[in-house]
Design a protein around this motif. Structure first.
Motif, mmCIF file in Angstrom:
data_model
loop_
_atom_site.group_PDB
_atom_site.id
_atom_site.type_symbol
_atom_site.label_atom_id
_atom_site.label_comp_id
_atom_site.label_asym_id
_atom_site.label_seq_id
_atom_site.Cartn_x
_atom_site.Cartn_y
_atom_site.Cartn_z
ATOM 1 N N GLN A 1 7.298 -6.144 -4.282
ATOM 2 C CA GLN A 1 6.124 -6.747 -4.887
ATOM 3 C C GLN A 1 4.990 -6.763 -3.872
ATOM 4 O OE1 GLN A 1 6.126 -7.551 -7.973
ATOM 5 N NE2 GLN A 1 4.252 -8.733 -8.283
ATOM 6 N N VAL A 2 3.824 -6.313 -4.298
ATOM 7 C CA VAL A 2 2.646 -6.267 -3.446
ATOM 8 C C VAL A 2 1.562 -7.114 -4.096
ATOM 9 C CG1 VAL A 2 0.831 -4.814 -2.485
ATOM 10 C CG2 VAL A 2 3.203 -3.989 -2.538
ATOM 11 N N GLN A 3 0.924 -7.948 -3.288
ATOM 12 C CA GLN A 3 -0.187 -8.776 -3.778
ATOM 13 C C GLN A 3 -1.432 -8.537 -2.944
ATOM 14 O OE1 GLN A 3 1.223 -12.908 -3.900
ATOM 15 N NE2 GLN A 3 0.950 -12.806 -6.107
ATOM 16 N N LEU A 4 -2.568 -8.508 -3.619
ATOM 17 C CA LEU A 4 -3.866 -8.406 -2.962
ATOM 18 C C LEU A 4 -4.681 -9.629 -3.348
ATOM 19 C CD1 LEU A 4 -4.738 -4.661 -3.698
ATOM 20 C CD2 LEU A 4 -3.686 -5.612 -1.647
ATOM 21 N N VAL A 5 -5.182 -10.344 -2.362
ATOM 22 C CA VAL A 5 -5.971 -11.545 -2.612
ATOM 23 C C VAL A 5 -7.347 -11.361 -1.998
ATOM 24 C CG1 VAL A 5 -6.147 -14.027 -2.276
ATOM 25 C CG2 VAL A 5 -3.903 -12.967 -2.648
ATOM 26 N N GLU A 6 -8.360 -11.411 -2.867
ATOM 27 C CA GLU A 6 -9.738 -11.224 -2.424
ATOM 28 C C GLU A 6 -10.428 -12.575 -2.262
ATOM 29 O OE1 GLU A 6 -9.834 -7.528 -5.502
ATOM 30 O OE2 GLU A 6 -9.587 -9.666 -5.885
ATOM 31 N N SER A 7 -11.450 -12.591 -1.426
ATOM 32 C CA SER A 7 -12.280 -13.781 -1.266
ATOM 33 C C SER A 7 -13.657 -13.348 -0.795
ATOM 34 C CB SER A 7 -11.654 -14.754 -0.268
ATOM 35 O OG SER A 7 -11.529 -14.148 1.005
ATOM 36 N N PHE A 29 4.348 -0.355 2.962
ATOM 37 C CA PHE A 29 4.752 0.730 3.844
ATOM 38 C C PHE A 29 3.937 1.968 3.494
ATOM 39 C CE2 PHE A 29 8.269 -1.566 5.550
ATOM 40 C CZ PHE A 29 8.779 -2.329 4.518
ATOM 41 N N GLY A 30 3.454 2.619 4.509
ATOM 42 C CA GLY A 30 2.763 3.877 4.285
ATOM 43 C C GLY A 30 1.487 3.733 3.484
ATOM 44 N N ILE A 31 0.468 3.106 4.089
ATOM 45 C CA ILE A 31 -0.818 2.945 3.415
ATOM 46 C C ILE A 31 -1.547 4.281 3.411
ATOM 47 C CG2 ILE A 31 -3.063 1.839 3.494
ATOM 48 C CD1 ILE A 31 -1.743 -0.618 4.707
ATOM 49 N N ASN A 32 -1.832 4.779 2.226
ATOM 50 C CA ASN A 32 -2.579 6.026 2.084
ATOM 51 C C ASN A 32 -4.076 5.787 1.957
ATOM 52 O OD1 ASN A 32 -0.302 7.768 2.139
ATOM 53 N ND2 ASN A 32 0.151 7.196 0.029
ATOM 54 N N TYR A 93 -13.343 -5.132 -6.579
ATOM 55 C CA TYR A 93 -11.881 -5.098 -6.577
ATOM 56 C C TYR A 93 -11.359 -4.477 -5.287
ATOM 57 C CZ TYR A 93 -12.212 -5.921 -11.605
ATOM 58 O OH TYR A 93 -12.483 -6.443 -12.839
ATOM 59 N N CYS A 94 -10.400 -5.135 -4.696
ATOM 60 C CA CYS A 94 -9.686 -4.564 -3.577
ATOM 61 C C CYS A 94 -8.658 -3.566 -4.113
ATOM 62 C CB CYS A 94 -8.993 -5.679 -2.796
ATOM 63 S SG CYS A 94 -8.132 -5.133 -1.310
ATOM 64 N N TYR A 95 -8.486 -2.472 -3.400
ATOM 65 C CA TYR A 95 -7.596 -1.397 -3.837
ATOM 66 C C TYR A 95 -6.708 -0.970 -2.678
ATOM 67 C CZ TYR A 95 -6.249 3.373 -5.219
ATOM 68 O OH TYR A 95 -5.552 4.511 -5.519
ATOM 69 N N LEU A 96 -5.433 -0.766 -2.998
ATOM 70 C CA LEU A 96 -4.471 -0.340 -1.983
ATOM 71 C C LEU A 96 -3.597 0.752 -2.574
ATOM 72 C CD1 LEU A 96 -3.050 -0.840 0.780
ATOM 73 C CD2 LEU A 96 -1.635 -2.543 -0.381
ATOM 74 N N LEU A 97 -3.520 1.875 -1.898
ATOM 75 C CA LEU A 97 -2.674 2.972 -2.349
ATOM 76 C C LEU A 97 -1.523 3.143 -1.371
ATOM 77 C CD1 LEU A 97 -2.110 5.285 -4.299
ATOM 78 C CD2 LEU A 97 -3.553 6.747 -2.866
ATOM 79 N N GLY A 101 2.645 3.696 -5.084
ATOM 80 C CA GLY A 101 1.627 3.673 -6.116
ATOM 81 C C GLY A 101 0.422 2.836 -5.750
ATOM 82 N N PRO A 102 -0.535 2.719 -6.707
ATOM 83 C CA PRO A 102 -1.761 1.956 -6.461
ATOM 84 C C PRO A 102 -1.590 0.484 -6.843
ATOM 85 C CG PRO A 102 -1.936 3.105 -8.543
ATOM 86 C CD PRO A 102 -0.592 3.472 -7.975
#
Length: 114
Positions: A1-7, A29-32, A93-97, A101-102
């Motif tokens: 599980q991955v969470q992104l929290v913006e502020s 793991f493995g941020i693209n 929006y914060c984005y992480l690939l 997956g995204p």
């Protein structure tokens, strides 16, 4: 599980500045790629600034005004926005690939208005 929290969103006058922050947690793991998109009412979501591999991509509207930064050790990314214009008003929006997956943050509202 991955969470992104913006502020860091909010209301700012034209010409002002804001800094957005995003913290990622979970199985990372493995941020693209990691960075920011935005979506204004009635518009499609568009890239603002992004770390992609070893490089950085900015939208034309962000170049010269916005600066993206990251802390790899803490899995955080920030967006310093200067000389803000009313047309910058949007949900950011914060984005992480990752390899798996995204992932997207919940979004933070930025309103530029006098």
């Amino acid at each position: 599980q991955v969470q992104l929290v913006e502020s860091g969103g909010g209301l700012v006058q034209p010409g002002g500045s804001l800094t957005l922050s995003c913290a990622a947690s979970g199985n990372i793991f493995g941020i693209n790629a990691m960075g920011w998109y935005r979506q204004a009412p009635g518009n499609e979501r568009e890239l603002v600034a992004m770390f992609i591999g070893n490089g950085i991509k900015y939208s034309d509207s962000a170049k010269g005004r916005f600066t993206i930064a990251r802390d790899n050790g803490k899995n955080t990314v920030s967006l310093q926005m200067n000389s803000l214009k009313p047309e910058d008003t949007a949900v950011y929006y914060c984005y992480l690939l990752l390899r798996q997956g995204p992932f997207w943050g919940q979004g933070t509202q930025v309103t530029v208005s006098s």
